[in-house]
Scaffold this motif. Structure first.
Motif, mmCIF file in Angstrom:
data_model
loop_
_atom_site.group_PDB
_atom_site.id
_atom_site.type_symbol
_atom_site.label_atom_id
_atom_site.label_comp_id
_atom_site.label_asym_id
_atom_site.label_seq_id
_atom_site.Cartn_x
_atom_site.Cartn_y
_atom_site.Cartn_z
ATOM 1 N N ALA A 47 0.841 -1.206 0.000
ATOM 2 C CA ALA A 47 0.000 0.000 0.000
ATOM 3 C C ALA A 47 0.873 1.252 0.000
ATOM 4 N N VAL A 48 1.989 1.213 0.731
ATOM 5 C CA VAL A 48 2.872 2.382 0.841
ATOM 6 C C VAL A 48 4.331 1.911 0.806
ATOM 7 N N TYR A 49 5.176 2.691 0.153
ATOM 8 C CA TYR A 49 6.629 2.442 0.173
ATOM 9 C C TYR A 49 7.312 3.676 0.775
ATOM 10 N N PRO A 50 7.262 3.833 2.091
ATOM 11 C CA PRO A 50 7.863 5.026 2.671
ATOM 12 C C PRO A 50 9.386 5.036 2.526
ATOM 13 N N ARG A 51 9.928 6.228 2.333
ATOM 14 C CA ARG A 51 11.383 6.368 2.214
ATOM 15 C C ARG A 51 11.925 6.984 3.492
ATOM 16 N N ALA A 52 13.051 6.471 3.943
ATOM 17 C CA ALA A 52 13.644 6.962 5.191
ATOM 18 C C ALA A 52 13.894 8.467 5.119
ATOM 19 N N THR A 53 14.414 8.947 3.985
ATOM 20 C CA THR A 53 14.762 10.370 3.903
ATOM 21 C C THR A 53 13.527 11.277 4.020
ATOM 22 N N GLU A 54 12.344 10.697 3.845
ATOM 23 C CA GLU A 54 11.130 11.503 3.957
ATOM 24 C C GLU A 54 10.485 11.396 5.336
ATOM 25 N N HIS A 55 11.166 10.729 6.277
ATOM 26 C CA HIS A 55 10.588 10.545 7.622
ATOM 27 C C HIS A 55 11.532 10.969 8.733
ATOM 28 N N ILE A 56 12.404 11.909 8.431
ATOM 29 C CA ILE A 56 13.377 12.348 9.444
ATOM 30 C C ILE A 56 12.652 13.007 10.649
ATOM 31 N N PRO A 57 11.625 13.871 10.426
ATOM 32 C CA PRO A 57 10.957 14.474 11.591
ATOM 33 C C PRO A 57 10.378 13.417 12.538
#
Ligand code: AMP
Ligand code: ZN
Length: 502
Positions: free
Chosen positions: A128-138
């Protein structure tokens, strides 16, 4: 019908019902099972050992859906860690952090693209989702903030922040390692390390020249963290919580993820929330080459494209990788792959035969006689055994055996003209149903054939008319037209016959 299955749980080291009894999915069938799967570190092309893990995870989702559940799968992309940084800056040049971020993005982009291409050619359904580490720093910064507040994190003398494993009493439960006193207080800053090196691990690494870096104060003004970058393990904790919630139903990866990655994920997540992180842990066995784990570092690996270049069908690779029980090691050989290709062809040929005979063979006299109905029994038995095998710790090997037995029995009965047309239809439907779990694209085989059947009949009638009118040029043109579609036409003393040979 919804059926729970019995699935091995690495944490409790036993077969347990899945979805677990306390999963919200058990109370409301519309609530999806929450499933986090550790995805690729995009520093290189994935090898087929990695794909054993991803195909296994795809099987978990497909099997659950076959048994009536809905699933939300999340698979992360690790696009910042020791390996990707090394790939983007192999000589360790002293590049400014902002420029390094750009370099990292440019370096990982083609690997991400290749990963999706490979995923598609192996018919692995998209998560459903492919989150990227660089987009979850906060999210990572805030999670570390909670760990600092709860007393689990401390600043090392190198300025990086670490997780204190002695503070988390359940540390080691998943992997079964015992932490000796001597290792307590010692630290490890690398993302990957062996069990013997179990130590306090890095949550946040202080910026070093030539590495990308973020300023945590941009996301949390009170954060004591220095400008720097996350450790690998915190990435998955943060992305799992963000996309699936603080407690999820299942989390998986290959066996090598158990320590330190998943052990550390549990410590960080539960240390931050005070809640159970994962209800059920599932891990698959290794793909081996000559008895050794296939891995990039050993150099004994095949990327998917290496194997495809040798002319193999990606779906045969898929069949090979899923046909051994997921917890057992599987030794990769090209002989094995040839065997899988043969098995795949056998299933395709069976489906084509069913379709051909269903649409072209009239019900013969035998089909009205005694002894009919046997095929129906074999088909129902295969369906029961298939579903049962899935519930027994996802025993795809056993499920496949049930399919091949059905194929064998029905083929023999077809030879003897003992299969009713409705049974041929049932057999195709059953096989296509099984393929929702296997993912071998058998529907494409059948569709090609199904469309052809009606079309072929019209064309053959036209050809017969042309022959009767002695228009042989027209008759031959029709035969050639059909041959171009893979349909072979044969004139026999019993009349015109055709078969599909692509
Ligand atoms: P990595 O990109 O190294 O983080 O690995 C991605 C996934 O592939 C993880 O779930 C690993 O556990 C899995 N994996 C790596 N090597 C193998 C192998 N030889 N057999 C099965 N799974 C593997
Ligand atoms: Zn992970």
């Amino acid at each position: 019908m919804v059926t729970p299955l019995r699935l091995y749980d690495t944490y409790s080291r036993q077969l347990r019902e899945f979805p677990p009894s306390d999963s919200p999915a058990r109370k409301n069938l519309e609530t999806p099972i929450t499933y986090y799967t550790c995805g690729p570190t995009v520093y290189d092309y994935a090898h087929i050992g990695n794909f054993r893990a991803y195909i296994f995870e795809d099987q978990v989702v497909r099997a659950l859906e076959y048994l009536g559940w809905t699933v939300k799968q999340v698979m992360n992309l690790t696009d910042v860690d020791d390996k990707t940084i090394h790939g983007a800056n192999p000589k360790g040049e002293s590049v400014p952090a902002v420029e390094m971020l750009g370099r990292l993005g440019a370096y990982t982009a083609p690997h991400i693209e290749a990963f999706f291409e490979d995923t598609d050619s192996l018919n692995i359904r998209r998560a459903a989702v492919y989150p990227r580490a660089t987009e979850h720093i906060p999210e990572m910064v805030r999670l570390i903030g909670a760990l600092i507040e709860n007393g689990y994190a401390y600043e090392g003398d190198d300025g990086s922040w670490y997780f204190s494993i002695k503070k988390f009493s359940r540390y080691g439960y998943l992997s079964g390692i015992k932490i000796e006193d001597v290792r307590l207080g010692a630290r490890v800053s690398a993302d990957e390390y062996e069990k013997e090196d179990a130590r306090d691990f890095a949550l946040w690494k202080k910026a070093r020249p030539g590495e990308p870096a973020w300023d945590p104060k941009e996301f949390d003004s009170g954060s004591p963290l220095p400008v720097g970058r996350p450790g690998w393990h915190i990435e998955c904790s943060a992305m799992s919580m963000k996309h699936l919630g603080e407690t999820i139903d299942a989390h998986s990866g290959g066996h090598d993820n158990i320590f330190p990655h998943h052990e550390n994920e549990i410590a960080q997540s539960e240390g931050a929330t005070g809640k159970r992180f994962v209800r059920h842990w599932i891990h698959c066995g290794y793909l081996l080459v000559d008895g050794e784990k296939m891995s990039k570092s050993k150099g004994n690996y095949f990327r998917l494209r290496d194997v495809l270049q040798r002319g193999y069908n990606p779906l045969a690779i898929r069949l090979l990788l899923l046909s051994t029980h997921y917890r057992k090691p599987l030794n990769f050989t090209f002989e094995g792959l040839k065997g899988a290709e043969k098995n795949l062809k056998q299933l395709q040929a069976f489906l084509r035969r069913l379709e051909r005979e269903r649409t072209t063979v009239a019900e013969g006299p035998k089909s009205l006689g005694i002894g009919m109905g046997g095929a129906g029994v074999a088909i129902n038995q295969a369906k029961d055994e298939f579903a049962k095998a899935l519930t027994e710790d996802l025993n795809i090997a056993k499920a496949l055996a049930a399919i091949f037995e059905m194929t064998r029995v029905v083929n023999t009965m077809l030879d003897d003209g003992m299969v009713l047309q409705e049974e041929m239809e049932q057999a195709s439907e059953a096989l296509l149903g099984f393929d929702h779990v296997l993912g071998l694209k058998l529907d494409e085989v059948r569709e090609g054939e199904g469309v052809d059947a009606a079309f072929v009949e019209t064309k053959l009638a036209e050809r017969a008319k042309a022959k009767k009118a002695k228009d042989y040029a027209r008759a031959d043109a029709i035969r050639d037209e059909l041959a171009a579609l893979g349909v072979i036409v044969e004139d026999t003393p019993q009349g015109t016959k055709w078969f599909y040979a692509k």
